[in-house]
Design an enzyme around this catalytic site. Structure first.
Site, PDB file in Angstrom:
ATOM      1  N   THR A   1       0.819  -1.210   0.000  1.00 46.91           N
ATOM      2  CA  THR A   1       0.000   0.000   0.000  1.00 46.91           C
ATOM      3  C   THR A   1       0.854   1.261   0.000  1.00 46.91           C
ATOM      4  O   THR A   1       1.998   1.249   0.489  1.00 46.91           O
ATOM      5  CB  THR A   1      -0.918   0.029   1.243  1.00 46.91           C
ATOM      6  OG1 THR A   1      -1.600   1.283   1.319  1.00 46.91           O
ATOM      7  CG2 THR A   1      -0.117  -0.145   2.518  1.00 46.91           C
ATOM      8  N   ASP A   2       0.288   2.359  -0.491  1.00 50.61           N
ATOM      9  CA  ASP A   2       0.978   3.651  -0.458  1.00 50.61           C
ATOM     10  C   ASP A   2       1.141   4.168   0.970  1.00 50.61           C
ATOM     11  O   ASP A   2       1.997   5.022   1.245  1.00 50.61           O
ATOM     12  CB  ASP A   2       0.230   4.691  -1.303  1.00 50.61           C
ATOM     13  CG  ASP A   2      -1.226   4.904  -0.881  1.00 50.61           C
ATOM     14  OD1 ASP A   2      -1.721   4.174   0.001  1.00 50.61           O
ATOM     15  OD2 ASP A   2      -1.868   5.788  -1.475  1.00 50.61           O
ATOM     16  N   GLU A   3       0.361   3.615   1.897  1.00 48.88           N
ATOM     17  CA  GLU A   3       0.373   4.125   3.257  1.00 48.88           C
ATOM     18  C   GLU A   3       1.673   3.840   4.010  1.00 48.88           C
ATOM     19  O   GLU A   3       1.923   4.424   5.063  1.00 48.88           O
ATOM     20  CB  GLU A   3      -0.823   3.587   4.037  1.00 48.88           C
ATOM     21  CG  GLU A   3      -2.150   4.058   3.457  1.00 48.88           C
ATOM     22  CD  GLU A   3      -3.343   3.754   4.338  1.00 48.88           C
ATOM     23  OE1 GLU A   3      -3.207   3.854   5.572  1.00 48.88           O
ATOM     24  OE2 GLU A   3      -4.402   3.415   3.798  1.00 48.88           O
TER      25      GLU A   3
ATOM     26  N   TYR B   1      -2.264  -0.279  10.800  1.00 47.42           N
ATOM     27  CA  TYR B   1      -2.390  -0.934   9.496  1.00 47.42           C
ATOM     28  C   TYR B   1      -1.175  -0.668   8.624  1.00 47.42           C
ATOM     29  O   TYR B   1      -0.543  -1.592   8.107  1.00 47.42           O
ATOM     30  CB  TYR B   1      -3.648  -0.468   8.771  1.00 47.42           C
ATOM     31  CG  TYR B   1      -3.618  -0.750   7.286  1.00 47.42           C
ATOM     32  CD1 TYR B   1      -3.560  -2.053   6.809  1.00 47.42           C
ATOM     33  CD2 TYR B   1      -3.631   0.296   6.356  1.00 47.42           C
ATOM     34  CE1 TYR B   1      -3.503  -2.320   5.447  1.00 47.42           C
ATOM     35  CE2 TYR B   1      -3.584   0.029   4.994  1.00 47.42           C
ATOM     36  CZ  TYR B   1      -3.510  -1.277   4.544  1.00 47.42           C
ATOM     37  OH  TYR B   1      -3.457  -1.535   3.201  1.00 47.42           O
TER      38      TYR B   1
ATOM     39  N   LYS C   1       1.861  -3.334   7.208  1.00 46.43           N
ATOM     40  CA  LYS C   1       2.237  -3.542   5.810  1.00 46.43           C
ATOM     41  C   LYS C   1       3.704  -3.196   5.582  1.00 46.43           C
ATOM     42  O   LYS C   1       4.406  -3.874   4.814  1.00 46.43           O
ATOM     43  CB  LYS C   1       1.340  -2.709   4.899  1.00 46.43           C
ATOM     44  CG  LYS C   1      -0.129  -3.097   4.928  1.00 46.43           C
ATOM     45  CD  LYS C   1      -0.375  -4.492   4.395  1.00 46.43           C
ATOM     46  CE  LYS C   1      -0.392  -4.531   2.889  1.00 46.43           C
ATOM     47  NZ  LYS C   1      -0.839  -5.841   2.343  1.00 46.43           N
TER      48      LYS C   1
END
Length: 312
Positions: A122-124, A146, A150
């Site tokens: 993810t970009d997060e 979260y 990741k």
């Protein structure tokens, strides 16, 4: 080609499976999914009589299931993840279980049998950006449990690539939207609340910025990585369609001919990242991928799907 898809009952995983079997009907797909929040068997109802599709209900931490089936596949694409930031804030433990320990279980199995893995991230992991766009080599700065889970999985994967010389690639994507998305996510929540004329909750001032990509474009990028990606590499996937949350809400309400009076501002959530942004020039240049679905077309397709769902 024989593929194992983990988390294939989810929004993105199911879209990928449908795409692959439509384009390559002779491929065989084994879908391993625990059936948790976000999983929906109806997403793949059209494949119930397809002899090249098989489903097994199992957690990716079940090493017996992994070790039974991984030796017979050509590649694994790991979509399996707990992915909702709000839930990770109220209860982080399931995110560590699925997103970190689950990846560890997969890594141990592919280490033993030397199989290819694509990890869908993810970009997060890059955290909030005030300006510019994150490139593949930029440092991680996760702000939620979260995102941290990741990022942790990515670091573990990189260690396995270096130590064991495994054939693994990582993809990171911006916010997906499209048909069949779980209704806790922003765009389907907006649509479903608007259909019912319910107040749409907006965190803070609604000025947080996200880049939106249609799910079909994301899955096309994953196909490029599967067939042409280079082992050990990571690829950012984005559509360069950045909008504030408030603008995307107003855009959807206008398309649905609903009043902006449905917008209801609420206290901001803990650790709310201001802006995510990815530079996807690497995958565009090296694998010749680019997004095909503009935001207006994608939103029309998505809104129509949810309206049709209500009519049924």
């Amino acid at each position: 080609m024989n593929l194992i898809i983990t988390g294939g009952l989810g929004f993105i995983g199911s879209t990928f499976i449908l795409q692959i079997l439509d384009k390559y009907p002779k491929f065989k797909i084994l879908n391993i999914d625990a059936g948790l929040i976000g999983s929906n068997k109806n997403n793949l109802q059209s494949l119930k009589n397809n002899k090249n599709y098989k489903f097994i209900k199992s957690d990716i931490n079940n090493t017996k299931v992994l070790e039974k089936h991984i030796p017979h596949c050509d590649a694994i694409i790991n979509f399996a993840a707990e992915s909702h930031v709000d839930r990770s804030i109220s209860g982080p433990k399931p995110f560590i279980h699925s997103n970190v320990l689950g990846v560890y279980s997969i890594l141990e199995s592919i280490r033993k049998y030397k199989k290819k893995l694509i990890q869908v991230s993810t970009d997060e992991v890059f955290g909030s950006l005030r300006k510019g766009s994150a490139m593949e080599t930029d440092s991680f700065n996760p702000a939620s449990p979260y995102a941290a889970s990741k990022a942790s999985a990515e670091m573990l994967i990189k260690s396995y690539i270096t130590t064991y010389d495994l054939d693994i690639m990582i993809t990171r994507c911006t916010n997906n939207y499209g048909p069949r998305q779980f209704e806790e996510k922003l765009i389907p929540k907006i649509i479903c609340y608007a259909i019912k004329n319910k107040k749409i909750p907006v965190y803070g001032t609604g000025k947080n910025i996200r880049d939106w990509i249609y799910v079909g474009d994301h899955c096309n990028a994953l196909q490029k990585v599967l067939f042409k990606g280079k082992r050990g590499e990571s690829y950012n996937i984005s559509a360069s369609t950045e909008l504030t949350n408030l603008k995307i809400i107003k855009k959807i309400l206008k398309k649905m001919q609903k009043s902006e009076e449905l917008i209801h501002f609420t206290p901001d959530r803990l650790g709310h990242d201001y802006r995510y942004s990815l530079d996807s020039s690497k995958i565009q240049k090296s694998l010749r991928w680019s997004p095909k679905t503009d935001l207006d077309k994608g939103l029309d397709l998505t809104i129509n799907w949810y309206l049709e769902k209500v009519r049924k």
